[in-house]
Design a protein around this motif. Sequence first.
Motif, PDB file in Angstrom:
ATOM      1  N   TYR A   1       1.042  -1.434   0.521  1.00 58.09           N
ATOM      2  CA  TYR A   1       0.004   0.116   0.273  1.00 58.09           C
ATOM      3  C   TYR A   1       0.927   1.298  -0.217  1.00 58.09           C
ATOM      4  O   TYR A   1       1.773   1.533   0.630  1.00 58.09           O
ATOM      5  CB  TYR A   1      -0.979  -0.439   1.336  1.00 58.09           C
ATOM      6  CG  TYR A   1      -2.064  -0.575   0.991  1.00 58.09           C
ATOM      7  CD1 TYR A   1      -2.892  -0.505   0.797  1.00 58.09           C
ATOM      8  CD2 TYR A   1      -1.978  -2.484   1.340  1.00 58.09           C
ATOM      9  CE1 TYR A   1      -4.607  -1.531   0.523  1.00 58.09           C
ATOM     10  CE2 TYR A   1      -2.520  -3.209   2.102  1.00 58.09           C
ATOM     11  CZ  TYR A   1      -3.915  -2.725   1.034  1.00 58.09           C
ATOM     12  OH  TYR A   1      -5.089  -3.903   0.721  1.00 58.09           O
ATOM     13  N   TYR A   2       0.197   2.356  -0.691  1.00 54.12           N
ATOM     14  CA  TYR A   2       1.380   3.375  -0.929  1.00 54.12           C
ATOM     15  C   TYR A   2      -0.024   4.448  -0.230  1.00 54.12           C
ATOM     16  O   TYR A   2      -1.298   4.475  -0.545  1.00 54.12           O
ATOM     17  CB  TYR A   2       0.986   3.975  -2.329  1.00 54.12           C
ATOM     18  CG  TYR A   2       2.739   2.860  -2.488  1.00 54.12           C
ATOM     19  CD1 TYR A   2       3.577   2.800  -2.531  1.00 54.12           C
ATOM     20  CD2 TYR A   2       2.476   1.862  -2.855  1.00 54.12           C
ATOM     21  CE1 TYR A   2       5.063   1.962  -2.496  1.00 54.12           C
ATOM     22  CE2 TYR A   2       3.122   0.333  -3.730  1.00 54.12           C
ATOM     23  CZ  TYR A   2       4.399   0.747  -3.468  1.00 54.12           C
ATOM     24  OH  TYR A   2       5.300  -0.356  -3.727  1.00 54.12           O
TER      25      TYR A   2
ATOM     26  N   TYR B   1       5.556   5.240   0.303  1.00 52.42           N
ATOM     27  CA  TYR B   1       4.875   3.637   0.512  1.00 52.42           C
ATOM     28  C   TYR B   1       5.010   3.170   2.471  1.00 52.42           C
ATOM     29  O   TYR B   1       5.354   4.189   3.097  1.00 52.42           O
ATOM     30  CB  TYR B   1       6.489   2.736   0.128  1.00 52.42           C
ATOM     31  CG  TYR B   1       6.425   1.190   0.300  1.00 52.42           C
ATOM     32  CD1 TYR B   1       5.813   0.168   0.108  1.00 52.42           C
ATOM     33  CD2 TYR B   1       6.981   0.813   1.778  1.00 52.42           C
ATOM     34  CE1 TYR B   1       5.096  -1.227   0.144  1.00 52.42           C
ATOM     35  CE2 TYR B   1       6.767  -0.838   1.754  1.00 52.42           C
ATOM     36  CZ  TYR B   1       5.957  -1.603   1.186  1.00 52.42           C
ATOM     37  OH  TYR B   1       5.572  -2.909   1.754  1.00 52.42           O
ATOM     38  N   LEU B   2       3.326   2.191   2.437  1.00 55.45           N
ATOM     39  CA  LEU B   2       2.757   2.548   3.873  1.00 55.45           C
ATOM     40  C   LEU B   2       3.712   1.049   4.019  1.00 55.45           C
ATOM     41  O   LEU B   2       3.424   0.620   5.486  1.00 55.45           O
ATOM     42  CB  LEU B   2       1.372   2.560   3.923  1.00 55.45           C
ATOM     43  CG  LEU B   2       0.702   3.623   3.614  1.00 55.45           C
ATOM     44  CD1 LEU B   2      -0.339   3.515   3.318  1.00 55.45           C
ATOM     45  CD2 LEU B   2       1.559   4.834   4.628  1.00 55.45           C
ATOM     46  N   GLY B   3       3.637  -0.372   3.380  1.00 58.02           N
ATOM     47  CA  GLY B   3       3.872  -1.511   4.245  1.00 58.02           C
ATOM     48  C   GLY B   3       3.016  -2.712   3.079  1.00 58.02           C
ATOM     49  O   GLY B   3       2.497  -2.153   2.528  1.00 58.02           O
TER      50      GLY B   3
ATOM     51  N   PRO C   1      -5.820  -1.503   8.122  1.00 53.70           N
ATOM     52  CA  PRO C   1      -4.243  -0.503   8.551  1.00 53.70           C
ATOM     53  C   PRO C   1      -3.275   0.008   8.140  1.00 53.70           C
ATOM     54  O   PRO C   1      -2.774   0.578   8.487  1.00 53.70           O
ATOM     55  CB  PRO C   1      -3.585  -2.313   8.831  1.00 53.70           C
ATOM     56  CG  PRO C   1      -4.434  -2.980   7.865  1.00 53.70           C
ATOM     57  CD  PRO C   1      -5.828  -3.027   8.109  1.00 53.70           C
ATOM     58  N   ALA C   2      -3.483   0.296   6.527  1.00 52.48           N
ATOM     59  CA  ALA C   2      -2.750   0.359   5.650  1.00 52.48           C
ATOM     60  C   ALA C   2      -3.003   2.202   5.826  1.00 52.48           C
ATOM     61  O   ALA C   2      -2.420   3.312   5.831  1.00 52.48           O
ATOM     62  CB  ALA C   2      -3.003   0.224   4.163  1.00 52.48           C
ATOM     63  N   VAL C   3      -4.697   2.588   6.081  1.00 53.44           N
ATOM     64  CA  VAL C   3      -5.129   3.644   5.996  1.00 53.44           C
ATOM     65  C   VAL C   3      -4.737   4.605   7.548  1.00 53.44           C
ATOM     66  O   VAL C   3      -4.371   5.594   8.052  1.00 53.44           O
ATOM     67  CB  VAL C   3      -6.518   3.657   5.549  1.00 53.44           C
ATOM     68  CG1 VAL C   3      -7.634   5.198   6.111  1.00 53.44           C
ATOM     69  CG2 VAL C   3      -7.315   3.700   4.718  1.00 53.44           C
TER      70      VAL C   3
ATOM     71  N   ARG D   1      -2.166   7.443   8.661  1.00 59.39           N
ATOM     72  CA  ARG D   1      -3.233   8.903   9.120  1.00 59.39           C
ATOM     73  C   ARG D   1      -2.498   9.020  10.262  1.00 59.39           C
ATOM     74  O   ARG D   1      -1.705  10.464  10.610  1.00 59.39           O
ATOM     75  CB  ARG D   1      -4.157   8.357   9.747  1.00 59.39           C
ATOM     76  CG  ARG D   1      -5.666   8.292   9.227  1.00 59.39           C
ATOM     77  CD  ARG D   1      -7.136   8.238   9.385  1.00 59.39           C
ATOM     78  NE  ARG D   1      -7.301   8.087   8.333  1.00 59.39           N
ATOM     79  CZ  ARG D   1      -8.941   7.683   8.429  1.00 59.39           C
ATOM     80  NH1 ARG D   1      -9.214   7.063   9.955  1.00 59.39           N
ATOM     81  NH2 ARG D   1      -9.817   7.654   7.647  1.00 59.39           N
ATOM     82  N   ARG D   2      -1.147   8.395  10.089  1.00 61.85           N
ATOM     83  CA  ARG D   2       0.281   9.701  11.433  1.00 61.85           C
ATOM     84  C   ARG D   2       1.250  10.211  10.776  1.00 61.85           C
ATOM     85  O   ARG D   2       2.188  10.475  11.322  1.00 61.85           O
ATOM     86  CB  ARG D   2       0.929   7.636  11.569  1.00 61.85           C
ATOM     87  CG  ARG D   2       0.476   6.719  12.122  1.00 61.85           C
ATOM     88  CD  ARG D   2       1.291   5.303  12.307  1.00 61.85           C
ATOM     89  NE  ARG D   2       2.546   5.672  13.170  1.00 61.85           N
ATOM     90  CZ  ARG D   2       3.651   5.651  13.703  1.00 61.85           C
ATOM     91  NH1 ARG D   2       3.727   3.690  12.801  1.00 61.85           N
ATOM     92  NH2 ARG D   2       4.791   5.618  14.088  1.00 61.85           N
TER      93      ARG D   2
END
Length: 66
Positions: A4-5, A32-34, A41-43, A47-48
């Motif tokens: 996810y990005y 890149y989020l992971g 969990p990507a969202v 949001r961090r």
Amino acid sequence: MADYYVNNRAQTNGDHEVHVSGCGYMPGDAKYLGDFASCWPAVTEARRTYSTANGCAYCCPACHTS
């Protein structure tokens, strides 16, 4: 699991969209989020960095709220 990005540039409504790798609407300027099992969990991770993160209506419709 999928990669996810998050878009580093906000849309006109202020949202930073979260995309799955391969989405036709994913911008070139994305962070890149992971690797996550779903968009939720990507969202949360996005949001961090961007409190206005939201799922892409096309590749993450379950997490698209605005």
